[in-house]
Design a protein around this motif. Structure first.
Motif, PDB file in Angstrom:
ATOM      1  N   TYR A 116      11.312  12.694 -18.641  1.00  0.00           N
ATOM      2  CA  TYR A 116       9.985  12.400 -18.160  1.00  0.00           C
ATOM      3  C   TYR A 116       8.928  13.153 -17.670  1.00  0.00           C
ATOM      4  O   TYR A 116       8.863  13.636 -16.572  1.00  0.00           O
ATOM      5  CB  TYR A 116      10.306  11.027 -16.794  1.00  0.00           C
ATOM      6  CG  TYR A 116       9.076  10.018 -16.712  1.00  0.00           C
ATOM      7  CD1 TYR A 116       8.847   9.153 -17.522  1.00  0.00           C
ATOM      8  CD2 TYR A 116       8.383  10.543 -15.419  1.00  0.00           C
ATOM      9  CE1 TYR A 116       7.812   8.225 -16.914  1.00  0.00           C
ATOM     10  CE2 TYR A 116       7.163   9.549 -15.111  1.00  0.00           C
ATOM     11  CZ  TYR A 116       6.863   8.543 -15.980  1.00  0.00           C
ATOM     12  OH  TYR A 116       5.853   7.816 -15.873  1.00  0.00           O
ATOM     13  N   GLY A 155      -0.891   9.376 -11.653  1.00  0.00           N
ATOM     14  CA  GLY A 155       0.349   9.005 -12.300  1.00  0.00           C
ATOM     15  C   GLY A 155       0.284   8.171 -13.436  1.00  0.00           C
ATOM     16  O   GLY A 155       1.253   7.739 -14.183  1.00  0.00           O
ATOM     17  N   ASN A 202      -0.403   1.177 -17.411  1.00  0.00           N
ATOM     18  CA  ASN A 202       0.355  -0.039 -17.432  1.00  0.00           C
ATOM     19  C   ASN A 202      -0.624  -1.391 -17.387  1.00  0.00           C
ATOM     20  O   ASN A 202      -0.008  -2.375 -17.505  1.00  0.00           O
ATOM     21  CB  ASN A 202       1.123   0.034 -16.155  1.00  0.00           C
ATOM     22  CG  ASN A 202       2.334   1.158 -16.042  1.00  0.00           C
ATOM     23  OD1 ASN A 202       2.491   1.764 -15.082  1.00  0.00           O
ATOM     24  ND2 ASN A 202       2.903   1.347 -17.184  1.00  0.00           N
ATOM     25  N   TYR A 237      10.732   7.428 -22.204  1.00  0.00           N
ATOM     26  CA  TYR A 237      11.194   5.955 -21.735  1.00  0.00           C
ATOM     27  C   TYR A 237      12.410   5.483 -22.466  1.00  0.00           C
ATOM     28  O   TYR A 237      12.774   4.290 -21.913  1.00  0.00           O
ATOM     29  CB  TYR A 237       9.608   5.118 -22.165  1.00  0.00           C
ATOM     30  CG  TYR A 237       8.654   5.522 -21.671  1.00  0.00           C
ATOM     31  CD1 TYR A 237       8.081   4.878 -20.469  1.00  0.00           C
ATOM     32  CD2 TYR A 237       7.842   6.678 -21.878  1.00  0.00           C
ATOM     33  CE1 TYR A 237       7.098   5.188 -19.839  1.00  0.00           C
ATOM     34  CE2 TYR A 237       6.562   6.926 -21.433  1.00  0.00           C
ATOM     35  CZ  TYR A 237       6.284   6.153 -20.266  1.00  0.00           C
ATOM     36  OH  TYR A 237       4.988   6.644 -19.707  1.00  0.00           O
ATOM     37  N   GLU A 255       6.936  -3.914 -20.351  1.00  0.00           N
ATOM     38  CA  GLU A 255       6.053  -3.123 -19.989  1.00  0.00           C
ATOM     39  C   GLU A 255       5.302  -2.369 -21.226  1.00  0.00           C
ATOM     40  O   GLU A 255       5.834  -2.491 -22.242  1.00  0.00           O
ATOM     41  CB  GLU A 255       6.814  -1.853 -19.056  1.00  0.00           C
ATOM     42  CG  GLU A 255       5.774  -1.068 -18.589  1.00  0.00           C
ATOM     43  CD  GLU A 255       6.412   0.193 -17.876  1.00  0.00           C
ATOM     44  OE1 GLU A 255       5.938   0.328 -16.544  1.00  0.00           O
ATOM     45  OE2 GLU A 255       7.144   1.032 -18.350  1.00  0.00           O
ATOM     46  N   SER A 277       2.918   1.050 -21.676  1.00  0.00           N
ATOM     47  CA  SER A 277       2.457   2.047 -20.955  1.00  0.00           C
ATOM     48  C   SER A 277       1.297   2.915 -21.985  1.00  0.00           C
ATOM     49  O   SER A 277       1.907   3.587 -22.892  1.00  0.00           O
ATOM     50  CB  SER A 277       3.535   3.077 -20.559  1.00  0.00           C
ATOM     51  OG  SER A 277       3.080   4.159 -19.624  1.00  0.00           O
TER      52      SER A 277
HETATM   53  C1  AVI Z   1       4.329   3.729 -13.126  1.00  0.00           C
HETATM   54  N1  AVI Z   1       3.992   4.018 -14.590  1.00  0.00           N
HETATM   55  C2  AVI Z   1       2.721   4.952 -14.681  1.00  0.00           C
HETATM   56  C3  AVI Z   1       5.060   4.539 -15.367  1.00  0.00           C
HETATM   57  C4  AVI Z   1       4.871   4.689 -16.793  1.00  0.00           C
HETATM   58  O1  AVI Z   1       5.105   5.954 -17.319  1.00  0.00           O
HETATM   59  O2  AVI Z   1       4.313   3.885 -17.219  1.00  0.00           O
HETATM   60  C5  AVI Z   1       6.347   3.312 -15.074  1.00  0.00           C
HETATM   61  C6  AVI Z   1       7.506   3.734 -16.052  1.00  0.00           C
HETATM   62  N2  AVI Z   1       7.969   2.933 -16.676  1.00  0.00           N
HETATM   63  C7  AVI Z   1       9.359   3.308 -17.376  1.00  0.00           C
HETATM   64  N3  AVI Z   1       9.091   4.755 -16.938  1.00  0.00           N
HETATM   65  C8  AVI Z   1       8.054   4.818 -16.084  1.00  0.00           C
END
Ligand code: AVI
Length: 316
Positions: free
Chosen positions: A54, A158, A163, A203, A277, A279
């Motif tokens: 990450y 961030g 999102n 991810y 989700e 992103s």
């Molecule tokens: C909070 N957000 C910016 C993270 C992203 O990278 O979209 C949430 C996340 N989902 C999975 N890993 C991190």
């Protein structure tokens, strides 16, 4: 008083229930990502930010340190820093050290988490007035009177903007502009489009922390909404959607399942999923277009040497 008797908590549970039931009934099934962040989900997200795969958190943190001098020159001293969705405020000290503001106003919907991290900041910046605001910043927020006459710098690191969908991200930028007022600036992190493999690994990490984060949503539904979802029947999937320029997270059923949520029956066939989700990632031009649509004029853009992540400074 038990936590679920607190009126505000009840309101949150009602909204969670409505989103889950509506999301499981629609096609394709989708539950908004904001429900990831109960206590367990927030802990798992903190763990994600430290994973080798990450890259966003460490890249943005290093970039902020690198640009500190340049940023200070552009922003000037004496502004009130208003951080949207401050959470654990880990990048904040770098900014506060760099620009020497007159006040710091963290805004977060999760008051307890915010107040705990503010305590650490207060110890580190004993002379800085810190005025936390517990609010939902997706709508304009009334800022504390103490900073009414100060020029503001909004801080939204961030790539949290990613999102949100196109309409919501524009709306939120407009809400920030309305909250911060004339003469404000905005410092915002936006993740770049990059190699699919890098994105999908970020991810879907080898240790399975992101999978646990995604599956915790189902566990939360079982815990808080009387759900009977067989969590072991679902598998985490992260996939790059090139048309929409976003990583999508899904929970796919590995066998046919029947369950209830709040006494409502649901059935999901093997291979079907729940979209949990998005992103979004941005090229420079897309990011600038989004900022302009949200009422902000970009005035500076910085990226790391590998062009993984960008930080923009914009003015109202
Ligand atoms: C909070 N957000 C910016 C993270 C992203 O990278 O979209 C949430 C996340 N989902 C999975 N890993 C991190």
């Amino acid at each position: 008083m038990a936590r679920d008797e607190v009126p505000e908590a009840r309101g949150t549970t009602d909204a969670f229930r409505a989103d889950v039931i509506d999301g499981l009934a629609r096609r394709p099934r989708a539950i908004p990502a904001r429900w990831f962040y109960d206590r367990r989900g927030s802990e798992l997200f903190e763990a994600i930010t430290e994973l080798p795969e990450y890259y966003p958190t460490r890249t943005e943190t290093a970039l902020l340190k690198r640009i500190a001098g340049d940023l200070a020159a552009q922003v000037g001293a004496g502004r009130a820093v208003v951080e949207f969705g401050s959470g654990s405020s880990t990048k904040t000290p770098i900014l506060l050290d760099a620009i020497r503001p007159s006040a710091y106003v963290p805004i977060d919907i999760s008051g307890d988490f915010m107040r705990a991290s503010v305590r650490d900041l207060a110890a580190r910046f004993p002379r800085l007035p810190i005025i936390p605001v517990e609010a939902d910043f997706t709508a304009p927020v009334t800022l504390p009177v103490e900073i009414r006459d100060l020029p503001k710098l909004g801080f939204f690191p961030g790539s949290t903007i990613g999102n949100m969908g196109a309409f919501s991200s524009t709306d939120i930028l407009r809400a920030m502009r309305a909250s911060l007022g004339e003469g404000a600036m905005l410092l915002i992190g936006m993740d770049r489009i990059k190699q699919v493999e890098t994105l999908e690994c970020a991810y879907d990490d080898a240790a399975g922390v992101t999978a646990a984060f995604n599956l915790n949503l189902l566990e939360r539904i079982n815990r808080e909404l009387g759900g009977t979802i067989p969590v072991d029947a679902f598998r985490h999937r992260a996939v790059w959607n090139p048309e929409a320029a976003r990583i999508e997270m899904h929970l796919d059923a590995t066998r046919d399942v029947d369950f209830v949520v709040d006494d409502m029956p649901f059935a999901i066939k093997a291979g079907e999923g729940i979209h949990t989700e998005n992103s979004h990632k941005y090229g420079s031009a897309d990011a600038r277009t989004l900022l302009r649509a949200g009422g902000w004029t970009p005035i500076a853009e910085w990226t790391d040497p590998d062009d993984l992540f960008a930080i923009f400074l914009a003015k109202a």
